[in-house]
Enzyme design. Structure first.
Site, short mmCIF file in Angstrom:
data_model
loop_
_atom_site.label_atom_id
_atom_site.label_comp_id
_atom_site.label_asym_id
_atom_site.label_seq_id
_atom_site.Cartn_x
_atom_site.Cartn_y
_atom_site.Cartn_z
CB SER A 167 -74.13 20.30 65.55
OG SER A 167 -72.87 20.87 65.34
CG ASP A 371 -69.35 16.07 70.26
OD1 ASP A 371 -68.48 16.22 69.38
OD2 ASP A 371 -70.33 16.84 70.37
CG HIS A 431 -71.16 16.40 66.83
ND1 HIS A 431 -71.18 17.34 67.85
CD2 HIS A 431 -71.66 17.03 65.74
CE1 HIS A 431 -71.66 18.48 67.38
NE2 HIS A 431 -71.97 18.32 66.11
#
Length: 455
Positions: A167, A371, A431
């Protein structure tokens, strides 16, 4: 501080597990070899800015830790804790219930978790003006920490060193990697820097936002009207970024998320096959009381500080580490970390990835199929913007299928690589790839660190 608090010949995770089983630290436990030790400490990276790190030495039964790579894991947010979330939720030896993780990366690499930027996790600042406000400061702070680490742990100076990230941690990893490469070239830091892996990374925020609508529409999570609404706000984000209004772009990004949630009946940005948790929904009911930035922080950083994890870190872990200051709680300053980075949050760093590739650094991009917040379509979009001379040859290649279990015919991922760039499409993962697909994530790490072949 007493060094005995920071270096543990017997792995702390085994001590914790023994406590969970009702054993005392002195009870008869079948401890592993010496290479299973751990170390942890603080480094003062700037005045009033203190960064915490935690090292696990690899525990492979057939190899000494010196024969395996060292992997540093960087969490997202900004404000998400590597020593907490990355460690206990994703790749460390134990989960949040202190049970052994079968897919821990520790079996194939030594692991270095760092709580960065300062103020994240157990890291802390003494004054509010010490929070990092941009990527340059984040990278500079990490250079201080890494120099201290490799100077004190010379046994890792020749071991292949990789940075893995997730991320916003990917954006930080890109900037940190470039500065580390320069520091190694200049002789300021002694380490065998071997590559960086950018996982579901916030490299080009606008490319993610622009792809949200088409991605959700293709997955039957938006209708025509919803697609039009999401596309409209995405164009506003693009316009703000083109004008250099990055704080405004951050706020519009938050508005885009709200529009998506209303049109999709609360799709989870971290895995589109699930909905937002009840806890998140409860927080949403109070969002009108908060500023837009605080709402964004609560929505995204809070997800990395679930109650079970927070209780673990502020309870048994804090007690065992023994060096955490009394007035410092795990995650207590994380919201300020996020807010301080507001002006830097939406800035793209594609040019940094180009510099890494040009310098010959191995760059690995990987992304979870499910994601949304950093969807694969957005990742592919910024990759096409690279000025790397070999990009056309990379694009012409056909991807290869990967199987996490050699006995299964179920495809776990696809991979394409050329020269020093590789891309992994991880199937059935959101994610947080290692949390969703632990076996495939471990296999990917082994492929990246040349411990097995994809042939």
């Amino acid at each position: 501080m007493d060094l005995a608090w920071r270096v543990c010949p017997v792995p702390l995770w085994l001590l914790l597990q023994s406590l969970l089983l009702g054993l005392s630290a002195g009870a008869a436990v079948d401890w592993p070899a010496q290479e299973g030790k751990e170390a942890w400490d603080y480094v003062t990276v700037r005045k009033d800015a203190h960064m915490f790190w935690w090292l696990y030495y690899a525990t492979n039964p057939c190899k000494n830790f010196s024969e395996l790579p060292l992997v540093m894991w960087l969490q997202g947010g900004p404000g998400g804790s590597s020593t907490g979330f990355g460690n206990f939720e994703e790749i460390g030896p134990l989960d949040t219930h202190l049970k052994p993780r079968n897919t821990t990366w520790l079996q194939s690499a030594s692991l270095l978790f760092v709580d960065n930027p300062v103020g994240t996790g157990f890291s802390y600042v003494n004054t509010t003006d010490a929070y990092a406000k941009d990527l340059d400061t984040v990278a500079s702070d990490m250079m201080v920490l890494l120099k201290s680490f490799f100077d004190c742990h010379k046994e890792f100076q020749t071991v292949p060193f990789y940075i893995f990230s997730e991320s916003y941690g990917g954006k930080m990893a890109a900037g940190i990697s470039l500065e580390l490469h320069k520091a190694v070239q200049q002789g300021n830091i002694k380490c065998n820097f071997s590559g960086v892996a950018l996982g579901d990374s916030w490299i080009s925020p606008v490319d993610s936002v622009l792809s949200w609508g088409p991605y959700l529409y293709s997955m039957s999570l938006l209708d025509d009207k919803g697609l039009a609404e999401v596309s409209n706000i995405a164009e506003q984000v693009l316009d703000a970024i083109n004008k250099g209004f990055y704080k405004e772009a951050t706020q519009l990004w938050g508005k885009a998320e709200t529009i998506i949630e209303k049109n999709t009946d609360g799709v989870n940005f971290y895995n589109i096959l699930t909905k937002s948790t009840p806890e998140t929904s409860m927080e949403s009911s109070l969002e009108f009381l908060r500023s837009p930035l605080v709402r964004l922080c609560q929505r995204h950083v809070r997800n990395l500080q679930r109650d079970t994890l927070s209780q673990l870190m502020n309870g048994p872990i804090r007690k065992k580490l023994k060096i955490i200051p009394e007035d410092c709680s795990w995650g207590g300053q994380s919201s300020y970390v996020f807010i301080s980075m507001e002006g830097d949050f939406m800035k793209p760093v594609i040019h940094i990835v180009d510099e890494l590739l040009e310098a010959g650094i191995n760059v690995i991009v990987y992304n979870g199929q499910l994601d949304l917040i950093v969807d694969t379509m957005g990742q592919e979009a910024w990759l096409r913007k690279l000025k790397w001379p070999y990009l056309s040859k990379f694009n012409q290649l056909k991807w290869k299928a990967l199987y996490s279990n050699p006995k299964s015919s179920e495809t776990s991922a696809f991979v394409k690589s050329y020269e020093n760039l590789a891309f992994y499409w991880i199937l059935r993962a959101g994610h947080m790839v290692p949390a969703d697909q632990g076996e495939m994530a471990l296999k990917m790490m082994r492929l990246v660190t040349h411990q097995e072949s994809d042939a």
